[in-house]
Design an enzyme around this catalytic site. Structure first.
Site, PDB file in Angstrom:
ATOM      1  N   ASP A 200       0.763  -1.257   0.006  1.00  0.00           N
ATOM      2  CA  ASP A 200      -0.001  -0.051   0.097  1.00  0.00           C
ATOM      3  C   ASP A 200       0.818   1.396   0.106  1.00  0.00           C
ATOM      4  OD1 ASP A 200      -3.098   0.885   0.642  1.00  0.00           O
ATOM      5  OD2 ASP A 200      -1.571   2.088   2.057  1.00  0.00           O
ATOM      6  N   GLU A 250       1.893  -0.463  -4.923  1.00  0.00           N
ATOM      7  CA  GLU A 250       0.753   0.574  -5.507  1.00  0.00           C
ATOM      8  C   GLU A 250       1.575   1.828  -5.354  1.00  0.00           C
ATOM      9  OE1 GLU A 250      -3.094   2.929  -3.929  1.00  0.00           O
ATOM     10  OE2 GLU A 250      -1.485   2.488  -2.551  1.00  0.00           O
TER      11      GLU A 250
HETATM   12  C1  NOJ Z   1      -4.212   3.049  -0.669  1.00  0.00           C
HETATM   13  C2  NOJ Z   1      -5.558   2.021  -0.770  1.00  0.00           C
HETATM   14  O1  NOJ Z   1      -5.672   1.459  -1.876  1.00  0.00           O
HETATM   15  C3  NOJ Z   1      -6.635   3.060  -0.232  1.00  0.00           C
HETATM   16  O2  NOJ Z   1      -7.899   2.443  -0.094  1.00  0.00           O
HETATM   17  C4  NOJ Z   1      -6.110   3.607   1.313  1.00  0.00           C
HETATM   18  O3  NOJ Z   1      -6.914   4.518   1.746  1.00  0.00           O
HETATM   19  C5  NOJ Z   1      -4.860   4.336   1.431  1.00  0.00           C
HETATM   20  N1  NOJ Z   1      -3.888   3.683   0.463  1.00  0.00           N
HETATM   21  C6  NOJ Z   1      -4.146   4.523   2.640  1.00  0.00           C
HETATM   22  O4  NOJ Z   1      -3.777   3.331   3.311  1.00  0.00           O
END
Ligand code: NOJ
Length: 525
Positions: A200, A250
């Site tokens: 993430d 991500e």
């Molecule tokens: C990216 C995640 O996909 C999202 O859902 C989340 O709110 C943020 N990162 C913070 O962790």
């Protein structure tokens, strides 16, 4: 898939958002036993892997992306034994498991943060970003990733940093204990047989400790600092100490050369292609995006990924049915007119595009059912913290799946789903679509099946074919072609032997607008 290729280079990866997949105990929230009961759906679809959004104990300030304990499961989803059973059962049907790790921040309920808050002298303060303010003002004016301020004051007057909500304090990745803890968490899940980790907010971990303001043209104080690559080199060493494990980042990054750095051979295996996800339904832009993606990945030998939707963005049936078809958090298009019939037609064509480009393809749960964004959720039912800060809620793409029956909760639960499902989804249930050759579900099943059996789709390269303006046509290998008509008028197909799959009915021998086909080419041509 070619035998020598590691699985993550060509996989079809299905994202499960556990709150909304299937509820086994009637509390209106999806859970692990619900997933176990519906593994057959994923097997029938033919996916290679599941990516599980966070399932750890959490106060759910950000739907589980605020993790209080990375080594357990939140009771709303089940327990560790259920998670282990799911991993075993998925493996038994040849489906790999990817779990979501959130290293940038943890929950304010995590014992580290509780200890840090308890006293200014607690050693745990060093695990976070506690700083004195500037008089009455917070240490910086940084704007958070959800909008709003990024500092909250502790009772003793110091401020702590949170790039997301105050319930998600940022960790200090300069601290060796933080690094050691996450390497141990990776091992915890790899030891349980997990095949991959989705990382993430992967580019946010390091911060400039001098706390400069964000100034155009100056290095950004918390986006993509060079030091982050050392973290992923260390993670890669952990992953490589197990067979066949993958790290998937991500990484939202407009600069493709910076993006590609995360995919160097000693760092992450893959990263999500948000350039493709946000791209307009426009032939020149789409072709440029595909070329840009393939070129960036080729330089470092990493597989491209193709992503149309996830739990953070407006579902693409809705996006592609609007006048403006791009996606960006900076531009709120909620409530603008939508033609769902057009969006669905384009989503069908997009499925054949994303499943035939070289690399790995991600499917967000419900995309295979052609679900659209629920834009009719009453504001008082929103739980997404982004709603308060940006005036846009991600809840509309997180609505529980429709499985069967004619009315909500459509077999999702015996209770009341945590978010309302549109009544119109009665035609979009798994039950209603199964066996209907014109359904989105059968299109996905057929496409994923062909992807497995079609030799050309196992090779890593693609070549553009000459085509009419507004048409994207390319080959994979010598016997397979995909043609996507974004021109607005019916177009003739290139010379071919047979049609393997079409996103919609042909118009005689012509391919209608917003449709795609997979073709078998004549041998030897
Ligand atoms: C990216 C995640 O996909 C999202 O859902 C989340 O709110 C943020 N990162 C913070 O962790």
């Amino acid at each position: 898939m070619a035998d020598h290729d590691p699985w993550w280079r060509n996989a079809v990866i299905y994202q499960i958002y556990p709150r909304s997949f299937a509820d086994s105990d009637g509390d209106g929230v999806g859970d692990i036993d619900g997933i176990r009961a519906h593994l057959q759906h994923l097997r029938g679809l033919g996916v290679d892997a599941i990516w599980m959004s966070p399932w750890y104990p959490s106060p759910m300030a950000d739907a589980g992306y605020d993790v209080a304990d990375f080594r357990d499961i939140d009771p709303v989803f089940g327990d560790l034994a259920a998670a282990e059973a799911l991993i075993t059962e998925a493996h038994a049907v040849n489906i790999r498991m990817i779990v979501d790790i959130v290293p940038n921040h943890i929950s304010s309920a995590h014992p580290w943060f509780q200890a840090a808050l308890a006293s200014p002298d607690a050693p745990e303060r060093e695990y976070f970003w506690f700083r004195a303010g500037r008089g009455d003002r917070m240490p910086t004016e940084w704007v958070g990733e959800f909008g709003g301020t990024t500092w909250t004051q502790a009772p003793d007057g110091q401020w702590y940093l949170h790039l997301f909500t105050p319930e998600q304090p940022d960790l200090n990745w300069e601290h060796p204990d933080v690094r050691a803890e996450f390497e141990s968490i990776l091992r915890f899940w790899f030891d349980r047989g997990v095949d991959g980790i989705r990382i993430d907010s992967a580019a946010l971990l390091l911060k400039d400790g001098t706390l400069p303001e964000v100034i155009d043209g100056e290095p950004h104080p918390f986006h993509d600092l060079d030091g982050v690559h050392d973290v992923y080199r260390a993670w890669r060493r952990v992953a490589d100490s197990y067979p066949d494990r993958a790290l998937i980042g991500e990484v939202w990054m407009p600069d493709v050369s910076r993006f590609a750095k995360y995919l160097r051979p000693d760092e992450l295996h893959a990263a999500f292609n948000f350039d493709f996800l946000g791209c307009a339904w426009e032939p020149r832009l789409m072709r440029e995006c595909i070329d840009r993606t393939l070129a960036a990945h080729e330089t470092i030998g990493a597989p491209a990924t193709w992503v149309l939707s996830n739990h953070d963005v407006t579902r693409h049936v809705t996006r592609y049915g609007r006048a403006k078809t791009t996606f960006s958090f900076e531009e709120n298009l909620d409530g603008t007119p939508v033609d769902l019939e057009l969006g669905t037609r384009r989503a069908r064509a997009a499925a054949l595009l994303s499943l035939s480009l070289p690399g790995a393809t991600y499917i967000y749960q419900g995309e295979e059912l052609g679900l659209w964004e629920n834009e009719n959720i009453p504001a008082d039912a929103f739980v997404d913290p982004m709603w308060q800060r940006r005036g846009h809620s991600r809840d509309g793409c997180r609505v529980p799946l429709p499985w069967s029956g004619d009315e909500p909760p459509f077999g999702f639960s015996t209770g009341t789903p945590w978010l309302p499902q549109p009544a119109e989804w009665k035609d979009r249930t798994v039950q209603a679509q199964s066996g209907d050759p014109s359904s989105m579900l059968e299109l996905y099943r057929a496409a994923i099946h062909l992807r497995r059996t079609e030799e050309g789709l196992h090779r890593s390269t693609m070549a553009w074919l000459d085509a009419a303006p507004g048409v994207l046509a390319y080959t994979r290998g010598s016997a397979f072609a995909c043609v996507l008509n974004m021109s607005g008028i019916p177009v003739p197909l290139p010379d071919h032997h047979s049609c393997l799959l079409a996103s919609g009915p042909l118009d005689g021998t012509l391919l209608p607008p917003d449709a795609a086909v997979w073709l078998r080419l004549h041998p030897g041509k």
